[in-house]
Design a protein around this motif. Structure first.
Motif, PDB file in Angstrom:
ATOM      1  N   UNK A  35      51.353  44.220  35.182  1.00 35.36           N
ATOM      2  CA  UNK A  35      50.986  45.257  34.959  1.00 35.36           C
ATOM      3  C   UNK A  35      50.857  46.054  34.844  1.00 35.36           C
ATOM      4  N   UNK A  36      52.549  46.893  36.008  1.00 34.90           N
ATOM      5  CA  UNK A  36      52.977  48.093  36.202  1.00 34.90           C
ATOM      6  C   UNK A  36      51.903  49.599  36.482  1.00 34.90           C
ATOM      7  N   UNK A  37      50.891  48.404  37.285  1.00 37.03           N
ATOM      8  CA  UNK A  37      49.609  50.285  38.030  1.00 37.03           C
ATOM      9  C   UNK A  37      50.956  50.198  39.043  1.00 37.03           C
ATOM     10  N   UNK A  76      41.716  48.693  36.472  1.00 40.02           N
ATOM     11  CA  UNK A  76      42.436  48.051  37.219  1.00 40.02           C
ATOM     12  C   UNK A  76      41.459  47.402  37.847  1.00 40.02           C
ATOM     13  N   UNK A  77      40.127  47.387  38.464  1.00 39.24           N
ATOM     14  CA  UNK A  77      39.068  46.504  39.252  1.00 39.24           C
ATOM     15  C   UNK A  77      39.447  45.312  38.146  1.00 39.24           C
ATOM     16  N   UNK A  78      38.916  45.228  37.252  1.00 39.64           N
ATOM     17  CA  UNK A  78      38.385  44.333  36.471  1.00 39.64           C
ATOM     18  C   UNK A  78      39.329  43.971  35.906  1.00 39.64           C
ATOM     19  N   UNK A  79      40.674  43.861  35.244  1.00 35.27           N
ATOM     20  CA  UNK A  79      41.698  43.350  35.266  1.00 35.27           C
ATOM     21  C   UNK A  79      42.552  42.566  36.614  1.00 35.27           C
ATOM     22  N   UNK A  80      42.153  42.682  37.512  1.00 34.89           N
ATOM     23  CA  UNK A  80      42.138  42.676  38.614  1.00 34.89           C
ATOM     24  C   UNK A  80      41.066  40.633  38.746  1.00 34.89           C
ATOM     25  N   UNK A  81      40.151  41.057  38.127  1.00 36.18           N
ATOM     26  CA  UNK A  81      39.064  39.824  38.943  1.00 36.18           C
ATOM     27  C   UNK A  81      39.428  39.014  37.784  1.00 36.18           C
ATOM     28  N   UNK A  83      47.116  54.752  41.697  1.00 38.21           N
ATOM     29  CA  UNK A  83      47.244  53.357  43.063  1.00 38.21           C
ATOM     30  C   UNK A  83      49.261  53.711  42.322  1.00 38.21           C
ATOM     31  N   UNK A  84      49.184  54.070  41.289  1.00 36.47           N
ATOM     32  CA  UNK A  84      51.116  54.149  40.650  1.00 36.47           C
ATOM     33  C   UNK A  84      51.986  55.297  41.004  1.00 36.47           C
ATOM     34  N   UNK A  85      51.361  55.945  42.348  1.00 32.55           N
ATOM     35  CA  UNK A  85      51.500  57.114  42.826  1.00 32.55           C
ATOM     36  C   UNK A  85      51.657  56.582  44.907  1.00 32.55           C
ATOM     37  N   UNK A  86      51.600  55.038  44.256  1.00 32.93           N
ATOM     38  CA  UNK A  86      51.716  54.425  45.932  1.00 32.93           C
ATOM     39  C   UNK A  86      53.308  53.868  46.282  1.00 32.93           C
ATOM     40  N   UNK A  87      53.674  54.297  47.408  1.00 29.57           N
ATOM     41  CA  UNK A  87      55.278  53.443  47.391  1.00 29.57           C
ATOM     42  C   UNK A  87      54.659  52.185  48.635  1.00 29.57           C
TER      43      UNK A  87
END
Length: 221
Positions: A99-101, A3-8, A55-59
């Motif tokens: 990206x569905x995260x 996820x970090x690389x995708x964001x960067x 992160x997908x568990x965060x609301x």
């Protein structure tokens, strides 16, 4: 891909599209780490307690825009024409959703008290339900909830906000007056899920009492 690389990568692509120039990979990773509440990219990568993969568990997500502002001052040779931290945060947030995260609420944290108040006003019953006992002692209809003060504290595993305010109502004119205002204090707790900015939905513990000041103020009698 992490996820970090995708964001960067998304930050770099966005900057290249806007300016035709390159944003260093290292700079992009540091800005992403700051978005997630960390002082360095290494700190984000090493967090095994609240990993970004959860992160997908965060609301609720509260990007650390102030942290991004601080970090960009520290980065050497960061492009002077880089968009604002708030704009960069919006780019990252959109990428996380697309990206569905993450598929919950995103608060911009500029004025966190406004985000908290907005959440409560959309569902005031999170506070009103716990004041049902006090409401029952009156002969009023309650429909106006106000948050007067918000005090926010960040802890290692949670965000805790102390809220004080009032629940105001309209007296039933056919019945004896027993108060039409309830003062309350509510403790709102949000547990961390992922990184330093991903949380579960708030939990509330609320107490209050009918405002009886009208009975003690001669001018109001």
């Amino acid at each position: 891909m992490s996820i970090q690389k995708e964001c960067a990568d998304r930050l770099r692509e966005t900057y290249r599209a806007l300016s035709g120039k390159k944003l260093r990979s290292g700079h992009a990773h540091e800005l992403v780490a700051a978005y997630f509440g960390y002082g360095t990219a290494a700190a984000l990568q090493s967090d095994a307690v609240f990993p970004l993969s959860s992160l997908d568990g965060a609301e609720i997500l509260i990007p650390d825009i102030a942290g991004m502002d601080s970090r960009r001052v520290e980065l050497v040779q960061l492009p002077a024409d880089l968009p604002s931290s708030k704009d960069l945060a919006a780019v990252i947030s959109l990428g996380l959703v697309e990206n569905g995260h993450f598929n919950g609420e995103i608060w911009d944290a500029t004025y966190l008290s406004d985000d908290i108040n907005g959440y409560i006003q959309r569902d005031p019953m999170v506070i009103e339900d716990e004041l049902a006992g006090e409401i029952a002692t009156t002969n009023a209809y309650f429909d106006e909830l106000y948050i007067d003060e918000t005090d926010v504290a960040f802890h290692e595993d949670s965000l805790v906000a102390t809220l004080s305010g009032s629940l105001n109502g309209e007296q039933d004119q056919d019945r004896a007056f027993h108060g039409d205002k309830i003062k309350f204090t509510s403790i709102m707790t949000m547990r961390r899920v992922a990184s330093r900015v991903g949380y579960f939905n708030p939990e509330f513990e609320t107490g209050g009492s009918v405002d009886d000041s009208i009975y003690h103020d001669p001018e109001l009698l």
